[in-house]
Design an enzyme around this catalytic site. Structure first.
Site, PDB file in Angstrom:
ATOM      1  CG  ASN A   1       6.560 -32.244 -53.545  1.00  0.00           C
ATOM      2  OD1 ASN A   1       6.825 -32.374 -54.720  1.00  0.00           O
ATOM      3  ND2 ASN A   1       6.063 -31.125 -53.053  1.00  0.00           N
TER       4      ASN A   1
ATOM      5  CG  HIS B   1      -0.220 -24.244 -54.025  1.00  0.00           C
ATOM      6  ND1 HIS B   1      -0.854 -24.888 -55.051  1.00  0.00           N
ATOM      7  CD2 HIS B   1       0.990 -24.838 -53.897  1.00  0.00           C
ATOM      8  CE1 HIS B   1      -0.073 -25.844 -55.528  1.00  0.00           C
ATOM      9  NE2 HIS B   1       1.062 -25.834 -54.839  1.00  0.00           N
TER      10      HIS B   1
ATOM     11  CB  SER C   1       3.305 -27.526 -56.499  1.00  0.00           C
ATOM     12  OG  SER C   1       2.359 -28.295 -55.830  1.00  0.00           O
TER      13      SER C   1
END
Length: 645
Positions: free
Chosen positions: A263, A172, A326
């Site tokens: 989200n 990530h 993100s």
């Protein structure tokens, strides 16, 4: 990595969130628990450190200590008047699924990936203005950053307990970092701020899990190391007072914090820390500049940015495509870096206001819950127009390589206000100038080779001296040195011939100087022999002249001998002959003195007798004297004598 046939393109939703769903409560049932203790004063800190609790972490900028303690100790700490409050060290992890869909090589591999997300934010206009995020420090608080040919990592820190490395073992953080700062190297992707200094602050582990303690460490480290911007593509639905205090502290220290709104979809509350006023909350848009279906919205949303199907760097030198707030967040953090480079003196507060001028308003007019002030979009300034003019002038100079075009471009570049933009264009101009300088030097060397004059050689040498060290300079110097040797040889031959003819010491000295400068070789040897012969003949002439003066010590012979000795080079022979000649001169001087005395007597007699015979005899004696003061005086006295009639 360069072999793109083995690259993998991964599609995944990559967004991290705290697992807590209510007020921060710890899920442990054991007798010990991890907590963050926030103290009021030094006494409170000492109470924590001196308690039975095991200290896990102390913070430099936060009045807090992370500890592991049993329930009784935690209760005592909560009741202590010097303790402000105690919070559980909650865990957080990836909110979405962990499955990664690997696409086959034939489906999607390329040396250059398409990046739809760059066009809506018009970042290429910023690049044309020379804005690349240079010297702006960005902390990516995430799962770390994996080494990648498309990334430069300035440094970092690990806040997780199992490793001191800030290398990404989840993926990530590397994905986020690429959106911000992937190099513009002709392959892979282009980051929005490719020259920003990116720091990997690892607060998530290989599973995408972390805790409040680690996040606080990352923020604390960022304050200590004077980060300009913090990117936090993570969040939680639960409030945390210490997290709130931490981001406020960083903001007070001048750090600009950017975080994902979440989200959970439209209508759901914005996650923390994005929901705090000291943090810039970012929502996500899709390819149609519409709100992404997963994006959380709310009054706290400040800006929006592309967040669907974003291609970026990934683990093991791969690239991946991901969606989420993100991915939207680093777009905003990177754009802030460009604005920071453009106006380095602006504070974090001023930069937030500045960003409001660099948006396109979407949704309801003005600030709204979905897009905030709007989609980030770089807006050119007046200084950008100056940069465009300067860049066009540089391009023309690169094409024509004419000195007047180079000089014009250099003047325009010198007027640019942004040091980074000026430096980048200056480097390009320096390359053009280098080419121009080499060409000028070559032309002047060719001219020197053709005319072989000292003036053309001097002009060519001056041009060569301006060149940087390298092959071009070395080769041109070799060619010019050959011309110099030719000229030196010609001059030496001419001067030796002149010395042979005149035999004068000045000509001999000049010839000797010219011969001495020649490189060793047959030519130098031959010329030196000819010159030595001149010197030898001069010595022989001097020896003969001195001998003649010694044999017949007359003033004429002494003068002739002195002239011959004067033509000799300094040597023992010259010294010896001069000594012999000095003796002759003394002898001549003594004889002259006798003549002067005799002449004085005869003039005196003529003055006394005043007879024609006495005056004639005196005149004959004066006539025999060489020119001198005595002769002049005696002649005047004699001229005054008038013989008797």
């Amino acid at each position: 990595m360069k072999n793109m046939s083995c690259k993998l393109v991964v599609s995944a939703t990559l967004f991290f969130s705290f697992l807590a769903t209510g007020p921060l409560a710890h899920a442990q049932t054991s007798s010990e628990k991890e907590v963050i203790v926030v103290y009021k004063n030094k006494a409170g800190k000492d109470t924590v450190l001196e308690s039975d609790a095991e200290v896990e972490q102390q913070y430099k900028h936060l009045p807090a200590v992370a500890v592991t303690a049993d329930q009784e100790t935690v209760k005592e700490l909560k009741q202590d008047p010097d303790i402000l409050y105690v919070e559980n060290n909650v865990s957080f992890a990836a909110a979405g699924g962990t499955d990664v869909k690997v696409l086959s090589d034939s489906n999607e591999t390329s040396d250059n990936f398409k990046q739809w997300n760059l066009e809506p934010i018009q970042v290429k206009q910023a690049w044309k203005a020379g804005l690349t995020g240079k010297d702006v420090k960005i902390a990516v608080i995430d799962s770390g950053i994996s080494p990648h040919d498309d990334l430069s990592i300035a440094g970092g820190y690990s806040a997780v307990s199992y490793t001191s490395s800030y290398k990404d073992d989840n993926g990530h953080g590397t994905h986020v970092a690429g959106i911000i700062g992937a190099k513009h190297n002709g392959y892979g992707i282009d980051g929005i701020a490719p020259e920003a200094q990116i720091y990997a602050v690892k607060a998530l582990d290989q599973n995408g899990s972390g805790n409040l303690q680690s996040l606080l460490q990352g923020i604390d480290w960022s304050i200590t190391n004077r980060m300009d911007i913090i990117n936090m593509s993570l969040g939680t639905t639960a409030d945390s007072q210490i997290l709130h205090d931490a981001v406020d502290k960083a903001y007070e220290q001048g750090v600009l914090l950017v975080a994902a709104s979440g989200n959970d979809g439209n209508g759901k509350p914005v996650d923390y820390p994005a929901a705090y006023s000291s943090v810039v909350a970012v929502s996500a848009t899709n390819e149609n500049n519409q709100l992404a279906s997963f994006s959380t919205t709310g009054n706290e949303v400040e800006f929006s940015a592309p967040g669907t199907n974003i291609t970026s760097t990934y683990l093991h030198q791969y690239y991946a495509t991901g969606s989420g707030t993100s991915q939207a967040t680093p777009h905003v953090a990177a754009m802030f870096a460009l604005l920071k480079q453009r106006d380095p003196a602006e504070t974090n507060v001023q930069l937030r206001a500045d960003m409001q001028k660099n948006i396109v308003d979407l949704g309801a007019a003005g600030r709204d819950q979905q897009f905030g002030y709007g989609l980030i979009q770089y807006k050119a300034q007046e200084s950008d127009a100056a940069y465009t003019s300067a860049e066009q002038a540089v391009k023309k100079a690169e094409q024509t390589k004419v000195q007047t075009d180079i000089d014009k471009a250099r003047e325009l570049v010198s007027q640019l206000p942004d040091p980074a933009a000026k430096t980048a264009l200056q480097k390009r101009l320096d390359n053009v100038q280098s080419y121009r300088s080499v060409k000028d030097a070559k032309d002047k060397v060719v001219k020197a080779e053709k005319y072989k004059t000292q003036q053309t050689v001097d002009t060519a040498q001056a041009a060569i001296n301006k060149l940087p060290n390298g092959t071009d300079k070395a080769n041109l110097q070799k060619r010019l040195d050959q011309v110099k040797r030719y000229i030196a040889s010609k001059q030496a031959k001419e001067k030796v011939a002149k010395a042979e003819k005149s035999k004068k010491k000045t000509d001999v000295d000049s010839a000797q100087s010219a011969v001495s400068k020649l490189p060793d070789g047959s030519e130098k040897t031959v010329l030196q022999k000819r010159l030595n012969k001149v010197k030898s003949n001069n010595l022989k002439t001097a020896q003969q002249s001195v001998s003649a003066a010694e044999k017949k010590s007359t003033d004429a012979n002494a003068t002739k001998a002195q002239s011959a000795v004067n033509q000799l080079q300094s040597s023992k022979d010259k010294t010896s002959l001069q000594k012999r000649l000095d003796k002759v001169k003394k002898k001549v001087a003594a004889a002259e003195a006798k003549k002067v005395e005799a002449a004085k007597n005869k003039v005196k007699k003529a003055e006394k007798d005043k007879t024609k015979k006495a005056k004639t005899s005196a005149q004959a004696a004066v006539n025999q004297l060489k020119a001198s003061t005595d002769k002049t005086k005696l002649q005047k006295r004699l001229n005054a004598v008038k013989p008797k009639k």
